[in-house]
Motif scaffolding. Structure first.
Motif, short mmCIF file in Angstrom:
data_model
loop_
_atom_site.label_atom_id
_atom_site.label_comp_id
_atom_site.label_asym_id
_atom_site.label_seq_id
_atom_site.Cartn_x
_atom_site.Cartn_y
_atom_site.Cartn_z
N LYS A 37 -32.48 78.79 -38.88
CA LYS A 37 -31.06 78.61 -39.11
C LYS A 37 -30.42 77.83 -37.96
CE LYS A 37 -30.40 82.70 -42.01
NZ LYS A 37 -29.67 83.97 -42.19
N LYS A 38 -30.91 78.06 -36.75
CA LYS A 38 -30.38 77.33 -35.60
C LYS A 38 -31.20 76.05 -35.39
CE LYS A 38 -29.12 79.26 -31.85
NZ LYS A 38 -29.14 80.01 -30.58
N VAL A 39 -30.51 74.95 -35.13
CA VAL A 39 -31.22 73.67 -34.95
C VAL A 39 -31.15 73.20 -33.49
CG1 VAL A 39 -30.78 72.98 -37.32
CG2 VAL A 39 -29.19 72.29 -35.54
N ASP A 40 -30.69 74.07 -32.61
CA ASP A 40 -30.50 73.65 -31.22
C ASP A 40 -31.77 73.10 -30.58
OD1 ASP A 40 -27.95 74.50 -31.56
OD2 ASP A 40 -28.07 76.25 -30.25
N ASP A 41 -32.93 73.67 -30.93
CA ASP A 41 -34.18 73.21 -30.32
C ASP A 41 -34.49 71.76 -30.67
OD1 ASP A 41 -34.60 75.60 -29.14
OD2 ASP A 41 -36.11 76.32 -30.56
N TRP A 42 -33.89 71.26 -31.75
CA TRP A 42 -34.24 69.92 -32.25
C TRP A 42 -33.16 68.89 -31.93
CZ3 TRP A 42 -39.11 70.59 -33.59
CH2 TRP A 42 -39.51 71.88 -33.97
N LEU A 43 -32.13 69.30 -31.21
CA LEU A 43 -31.06 68.37 -30.84
C LEU A 43 -31.29 67.95 -29.40
CD1 LEU A 43 -28.00 70.19 -32.43
CD2 LEU A 43 -29.57 68.55 -33.46
N LYS A 44 -32.10 66.88 -29.25
CA LYS A 44 -32.50 66.48 -27.91
C LYS A 44 -32.58 64.96 -27.81
CE LYS A 44 -35.18 70.61 -26.80
NZ LYS A 44 -36.44 71.14 -26.26
N THR A 45 -32.14 64.45 -26.68
CA THR A 45 -32.38 63.05 -26.36
C THR A 45 -33.77 62.95 -25.72
OG1 THR A 45 -31.23 63.40 -24.27
CG2 THR A 45 -29.95 62.48 -26.08
N VAL A 46 -34.26 61.73 -25.58
CA VAL A 46 -35.64 61.54 -25.13
C VAL A 46 -35.88 62.17 -23.76
CG1 VAL A 46 -37.29 59.80 -24.37
CG2 VAL A 46 -36.11 59.52 -26.53
#
Length: 257
Positions: A37-46
């Protein structure tokens, strides 16, 4: 089956990919994190995605097939974004040489270091020329807006009952609501000398017109959910091609290995 990790600058992009994946618009593969449900782990810059440790370069969370989603914003060319990403990766010790995926000018593929990276640069311009992912949602609303708005207004999980009853008894109201979001609210802003600048403002114009009190992230995901499959394939053709190229390359590499 090929595992793919999608990393994005914002939740709208990541959730859009998950919705397209769930609808079967994207070629079959396993989307990592699809059940979270949480997408924080996938919101990343390089620079946050690549972790350099004693044991070598790591992708966190780990995966060898990566789809990156970036906005072009004010860059003159999508290729400028791929060059910037390659430079950031190089600082972390990772060599990424991006080549364009034809016939699109905003998707790129890099293969090496036991890592395959597909890059999608969102290039849809807003009213002031800023190019970002929100423009794709506006494209959907432009091409299939009345149908999408009607579906939203008649969904008992989204619209308050008084408004839902009104449009169900007066179907013409659906067109009225659509035109409020598409034309009336933006035109009023322009007349008052407070012209619309970004695509995100246009999204909130539709949110205001439908009176669905949710964020643009939630609204964008629902627009994709309600849009016809043929419109999704047309509007998101570059994104679909970026995903497909990644799946194809990963499959070929697996067969070679």
């Amino acid at each position: 089956m090929v595992d793919i990790a999608v990393f994005a600058e914002g939740p709208t992009e990541w959730l859009a990919v998950r919705k397209l994946w769930k609808k079967g618009i994207l070629k079959e593969a396993n989307l990592l994190g699809s059940q979270k449900k949480k997408v924080d782990d996938w919101l990343k810059t390089v620079d946050k995605l690549i972790v350099t440790k004693e044991e070598g370069i790591l992708i966190d969370p780990p995966c060898s097939n990566i789809l990156l989603l970036y906005d072009q914003e004010q860059e003159s060319e999508p290729g400028n974004v791929s060059q910037r990403i390659a430079k950031n990766a190089q600082k972390a010790g990772l060599s990424l040489i991006f080549t364009p995926i034809h016939p699109y000018g905003n998707i790129f593929l890099a293969n090496g270091n036991e890592l395959t990276v597909s890059l999608h640069v969102a290039d849809r311009p807003g009213p002031d020329g800023n190019r970002d992912f929100d423009g794709y949602i506006i494209d959907l609303l432009e091409s299939a807006g009345p149908e999408i708005v009607a579906d939203l207004l008649n969904d008992n999980k989204m619209t308050i009952s008084s408004l839902r009853n009104k449009v169900q008894h007066l179907p013409a109201k659906e067109e009225t609501v659509y035109l409020l979001g598409k034309e009336d609210i933006p035109e009023l802003m322009n007349e008052r000398g407070w012209g619309v600048q970004r695509s995100k403002t246009l999204l909130y114009s539709f949110i205001t017109a439908t009176q669905i009190n949710k964020s643009h992230v939630w609204f964008s995901e629902k627009v994709i959910e309600k849009a016809p499959a043929e419109k999704l394939r047309l509007v998101f053709a570059p994104l679909i091609a970026a995903w497909d190229a990644l799946v194809t390359m990963a499959t070929v590499d697996a067969l070679r290995g």
